[in-house]
Design a protein around this motif. Structure first.
Motif, short mmCIF file in Angstrom:
data_model
loop_
_atom_site.label_atom_id
_atom_site.label_comp_id
_atom_site.label_asym_id
_atom_site.label_seq_id
_atom_site.Cartn_x
_atom_site.Cartn_y
_atom_site.Cartn_z
N ILE A 6 0.78 -1.22 -0.14
CA ILE A 6 0.01 0.05 0.05
C ILE A 6 0.99 1.18 0.05
N VAL A 7 0.71 2.18 -1.01
CA VAL A 7 1.31 3.34 -1.00
C VAL A 7 0.88 4.29 -0.34
N GLY A 8 1.31 5.10 0.54
CA GLY A 8 0.80 6.19 1.42
C GLY A 8 0.85 5.66 2.95
N GLY A 9 0.21 6.73 3.59
CA GLY A 9 0.28 6.51 5.09
C GLY A 9 -0.66 7.17 6.05
N GLY A 10 -1.87 7.37 5.47
CA GLY A 10 -3.14 8.05 6.10
C GLY A 10 -4.11 7.17 6.53
N GLY A 11 -5.28 7.78 7.13
CA GLY A 11 -6.49 6.71 7.57
C GLY A 11 -6.74 6.02 6.42
N TYR A 31 3.61 -1.34 3.90
CA TYR A 31 3.23 -0.10 3.76
C TYR A 31 4.39 1.00 3.51
N ALA A 32 4.22 2.02 2.57
CA ALA A 32 5.45 2.73 2.26
C ALA A 32 4.82 4.09 2.19
N PRO A 33 4.81 5.01 3.20
CA PRO A 33 5.70 4.53 4.48
C PRO A 33 4.85 4.18 5.68
N GLY A 34 3.32 4.35 5.54
CA GLY A 34 2.48 3.75 6.58
C GLY A 34 2.49 4.67 7.79
N ASN A 35 2.27 4.20 9.10
CA ASN A 35 2.05 5.05 10.47
C ASN A 35 2.00 4.18 11.41
N ALA A 36 1.84 4.60 12.43
CA ALA A 36 1.93 3.94 13.66
C ALA A 36 1.11 2.66 13.80
N GLY A 37 -0.12 2.79 13.13
CA GLY A 37 -1.35 1.90 13.24
C GLY A 37 -0.96 0.71 12.09
N ASN A 45 5.95 -1.67 8.11
CA ASN A 45 6.12 -0.27 7.47
C ASN A 45 7.50 -0.26 6.79
N ILE A 46 7.63 0.20 5.55
CA ILE A 46 8.80 0.50 4.96
C ILE A 46 9.09 1.77 4.52
N PRO A 47 10.31 2.58 5.35
CA PRO A 47 10.35 3.75 5.31
C PRO A 47 10.92 4.39 4.09
N ILE A 48 9.80 4.57 3.02
CA ILE A 48 10.02 5.21 1.62
C ILE A 48 8.99 6.25 1.67
N ASN A 49 9.33 7.40 1.50
CA ASN A 49 8.33 8.39 1.21
C ASN A 49 7.91 8.45 -0.33
N THR A 51 5.48 9.29 -1.67
CA THR A 51 4.77 10.49 -2.52
C THR A 51 5.80 11.30 -3.37
N LYS A 52 7.15 11.04 -3.21
CA LYS A 52 7.99 11.94 -3.59
C LYS A 52 8.60 10.97 -5.20
N LYS A 53 8.62 11.57 -6.18
CA LYS A 53 8.88 11.03 -7.57
C LYS A 53 10.31 10.41 -7.42
N GLU A 54 11.37 10.94 -6.69
CA GLU A 54 12.61 10.33 -6.72
C GLU A 54 12.57 9.12 -5.87
N ASN A 55 11.48 8.79 -5.26
CA ASN A 55 11.51 7.72 -4.62
C ASN A 55 10.89 6.26 -5.39
#
Ligand code: AMP
Ligand code: GLY
Length: 433
Positions: A6-11, A31-37, A45-49, A51-55
């Protein structure tokens, strides 16, 4: 067993991942990047932001190295930046979301206006303007005593729409508006009525609607006052549009759009979101979005009975014809817990407590949005923090009660803000009320 991403990290992303994780075929949800839930329920969770094109290359590497079966993109930004095209061109096609060209349905209000105009789809009477002077002329032409609406052509995070009470207010705002959001602006007739959202899953040829309408609460304050936000709460089903109305919208509005886009060589695959208004002349389209709504996804996911993974897989195979999505009886209500000061300035890093207690209440699920883990604590990390979401088989009145009871158990250092009237609009339809 399959892994999904899942790409994103909101509700929205938490609720989608939670629902997909319930499929027997799914072993893990990344989840990239996901959240605490999102670390719960088969989550990682995978720490990739993302929403940034360079990622984008890092996401592709992840998909390959983890052997990801299906990827679902939550937010509009990576879609509009061409993440689907990027993954497709690398040979990976199991991605749910439209291509960059197809995202124009949301990111270019002139494109969606023209498409609806050609198909005779009901929308506000509007004039496309390419300069401030043209816009001023259009305001004089279209204003009524009920006002007029200014709509920026491009993506503005919801800030580019000004609903004006009068011609004078529109004229006073237009110069600033075009300076801020560009010279291209749609001047639109002001419509009145209850708003609601409809979600359709498109395989490029056919639209399978979620046969449940959802109502968002965009303004910050109770009774729909104050500035617009990303959404302060939502509930489903919304009595303003019953199942037959949802089917009507899918058949007469969404399907023609998808067929026309396919004929024009821009097939639309992914979630099609119809932002609707029920006027006294019937339903009209306010806007299309090219992704699941947030917070609308949260009550929607609470209501789905079927295996969502199976449906999304069929959509990716272009094979929705035999598919069907079943819903539970009753209703769901989601109350958003926001940082004090949102949608303007707010503090981050405040400690959240009470989550375990809330999640132990029957028929309650707390979806995380702006949260992060720090040592053993969960801290705030955004404007919208949590979506406290309830379900009741007995309908919206009880679902609302459960949601607010759950909200009362949450504690955040320095307090938080939430609307006290989510789903009140539904109660006025309730015969028992
Ligand atoms: P949109 O981004 O087009 O959905 O617009 C954001 C919000 O502005 C909508 O949810 C409506 O509340 C309001 N809005 C947009 N267009 C109109 C219209 N033609 N008449 C009245 N309100 C509108
Ligand atoms: N809740 C409105 C949206 O997702 O655009």
């Amino acid at each position: 067993m399959q892994k999904i991403l899942i790409v994103g990290g909101g509700g929205r992303e938490h609720s989608l991942g939670w629902k997909l994780s319930q499929s027997k075929e799914i072993s893990e949800v990344l989840y990239a990047p996901g959240n605490a839930g999102t670390k719960e329920e088969k989550g990682r969770n995978i720490p990739i932001n993302s929403t940034k094109k360079e990622n984008f290359p890092a996401l592709l590497d992840l998909i390959k190295s983890e052997n990801i079966d299906l990827t679902l993109i939550g937010p509009e930004a990576p879609l509009a930046d061409g993440l689907v095209d990027y993954l497709n061109s690398s040979g990976y096609n199991r991605v749910f979301g439209p291509t960059k060209e197809a995202t124009r349905l949301e990111s270019d209000k002139f494109f969606s206006y023209d498409l609806m105009e050609k198909l005779n789809i009901p929308q506000a009477e509007s004039i496309k303007c390419y300069s401030t002077n043209e816009a001023i002329k259009a305001i004089h032409k279209l204003s009524t005593k009920e006002g007029i609406v200014l709509k920026a052509r491009g993506l503005t995070g919801g800030k580019g729409v000004i609903v004006c009470d009068s011609k004078e207010q529109a004229l006073a705002n237009i110069v600033n508006h075009t300076k801020k959001y560009g010279q291209d602006v749609l001047i639109a007739e002001r419509l009145f009525g209850e708003e609601f959202s409809v979600f359709g899953i498109s395989d490029g040829k056919k639209v399978l609607p979620l046969e449940i309408s959802i109502q968002d609460h965009k303004p910050l304050l109770d009774e729909d006052k104050g500035p617009n936000t990303g959404g302060m709460g939502a509930y489903a089903p919304a009595p303003v549009a019953n199942v037959d109305m949802v089917k009507y919208i899918a058949e007469n509005i969404m399907t023609p759009i998808v067929q026309k886009m396919a004929n024009d060589g821009v097939p639309y695959k992914g979630l099609l979101y119809g932002g609707m208004i029920m006027t006294n002349k019937g339903p009209k389209v306010l806007e299309f979005n090219v992704r699941f709504g947030d917070p609308e996804s949260q009550p929607a996911m609470m209501m789905i009975k079927s295996d969502l993974y199976e449906v999304l897989s069929l959509a990716l195979e272009g094979n929705l014809s035999g598919a069907n999505i079943e819903f539970k009886p009753g209703a769901s209500c989601c109350v958003v817990i926001a940082s004090k000061g949102y949608p303007k300035k707010y503090k981050k890093g405040l400690k959240i407590s009470g989550l375990k207690e809330v999640n132990s209440i029957k028929n309650v699920k707390v979806f995380h949005a702006g949260t992060k883990t720090y040592k053993d604590s969960i801290l705030t990390a955004g404007g919208r923090i949590l979506g406290v979401t309830s379900y009741s088989p007995n309908g919206i009145k009880e679902a609302q009660k459960i949601a607010y009871k759950a909200v009362s158990k949450i504690k955040i250092e320095g307090g938080f803000y939430y609307r006290k009237d989510i789903a009140n609009k539904a109660l006025k339809y309730d015969k028992d009320n």
